[in-house]
Design a protein around this motif. Sequence first.
Motif, PDB file in Angstrom:
ATOM      1  N   ASP A  15       0.820  -1.302   0.064  1.00 41.88           N
ATOM      2  CA  ASP A  15       0.111   0.013  -0.172  1.00 41.88           C
ATOM      3  C   ASP A  15       0.897   1.159   0.121  1.00 41.88           C
ATOM      4  O   ASP A  15       0.316   2.327  -0.077  1.00 41.88           O
ATOM      5  N   GLY A  16       2.140   1.192  -0.049  1.00 44.41           N
ATOM      6  CA  GLY A  16       3.022   2.268   0.134  1.00 44.41           C
ATOM      7  C   GLY A  16       3.692   2.656   1.426  1.00 44.41           C
ATOM      8  O   GLY A  16       3.026   2.141   2.552  1.00 44.41           O
ATOM      9  N   SER A  19       1.369   4.245   4.130  1.00 38.26           N
ATOM     10  CA  SER A  19       0.190   3.397   4.671  1.00 38.26           C
ATOM     11  C   SER A  19       0.305   3.446   6.345  1.00 38.26           C
ATOM     12  O   SER A  19       1.115   3.171   6.831  1.00 38.26           O
ATOM     13  N   ARG A  42       4.637   4.087  -4.045  1.00 39.15           N
ATOM     14  CA  ARG A  42       3.101   4.357  -4.432  1.00 39.15           C
ATOM     15  C   ARG A  42       2.396   3.125  -4.276  1.00 39.15           C
ATOM     16  O   ARG A  42       2.876   2.039  -4.116  1.00 39.15           O
ATOM     17  N   GLN A  43       1.121   3.377  -4.302  1.00 40.61           N
ATOM     18  CA  GLN A  43       0.139   2.311  -4.195  1.00 40.61           C
ATOM     19  C   GLN A  43       0.471   1.042  -5.125  1.00 40.61           C
ATOM     20  O   GLN A  43       0.582   1.407  -6.553  1.00 40.61           O
ATOM     21  N   SER A  45      -1.166  -2.132  -5.066  1.00 45.90           N
ATOM     22  CA  SER A  45      -2.160  -3.359  -4.576  1.00 45.90           C
ATOM     23  C   SER A  45      -2.254  -4.158  -5.928  1.00 45.90           C
ATOM     24  O   SER A  45      -2.533  -3.443  -7.022  1.00 45.90           O
ATOM     25  N   ASN A 104      -2.075  -5.242   5.456  1.00 46.06           N
ATOM     26  CA  ASN A 104      -2.694  -4.625   4.221  1.00 46.06           C
ATOM     27  C   ASN A 104      -4.125  -4.139   4.651  1.00 46.06           C
ATOM     28  O   ASN A 104      -4.753  -4.562   5.461  1.00 46.06           O
ATOM     29  N   HIS A 146     -10.403   2.201  -0.637  1.00 43.74           N
ATOM     30  CA  HIS A 146      -9.878   3.625  -1.320  1.00 43.74           C
ATOM     31  C   HIS A 146      -9.714   4.660  -0.230  1.00 43.74           C
ATOM     32  O   HIS A 146      -9.154   5.594  -0.328  1.00 43.74           O
TER      33      HIS A 146
END
Length: 273
Positions: A15-16, A19, A42-43, A45, A104, A146
């Motif tokens: 998730d970066g 997170s 960065r994200q 997933s 996560n 999100h």
Amino acid sequence: MSKQHTPRILLVNDDGLDSIGLWAAAQTLKDLGEVTVVAPSRQQSGVGRSCPTISTGRIEERECAFDHSVWKGYAVDGTPAQVVQHALLEILPEPPDLVVSGINIGENVGDNIGLSGTVGAALEAASLGIAGLAMSLEVQHLRQLHDPNDLDFSVAAQFARMFAEMMLSRKMPADVDVLKVDVPHDAAVDTPWQITRLAARYHHFDAPLKPRSDWNQKAETIFHRLDASQQPGLPDDSDAYVLQVHRKVSVTPLTLDFSSRIDVNDLDSLMRK
């Protein structure tokens, strides 16, 4: 683990670096040993264990504040699996005793784990000879994937610490390369945990979000999260069922050996008919 040895833990995620789940885990794991935090810039997933050549591998050292503490973290331009590679090859002076991936945002159960960057990072660690722990927190609503700001990772972080301590102090069986742990969104610290198996089928993909008149237009493939209680035949010891129906913490042992667990002689005879 000897008394003289300070355990070394590599903490990663998909998730970066920013997170909340990552830093909640860092706060609880720090009591177990020396924690190094390395995460995607960065994200990332849904990328599984992929290692695309378009990743630059650039590494940026950052100061990250969480819960009145300031941590040093490393942001890597790459997938979770590549984050593990760069951490082991360039950042850490020596291999860690354990790689923890997570926490996560959202559960990783059933056949969804093939897509999971969280699980992919743990599997990458295992392929390099290091035990992996993949931690995920169930979300109550898909919108939280999100917008995770209202998620409470404190209980999941306590379970991360508990299972990390187990893996540091006990040798897992030879066929257990990764422990995948999924925590219910409403779990408490005394919620029971159960060893589970993967649900053979769980998530399914839907059509693109909206019809396109031209394939050059942007489209997004989405999935619906299925309710385990509404799936006939789903074993009650599967990760999805234990998590969603029993409301227990699901602990699934995973192996790098993807071989089908069948009698190879029977398959050989079938294919040669």
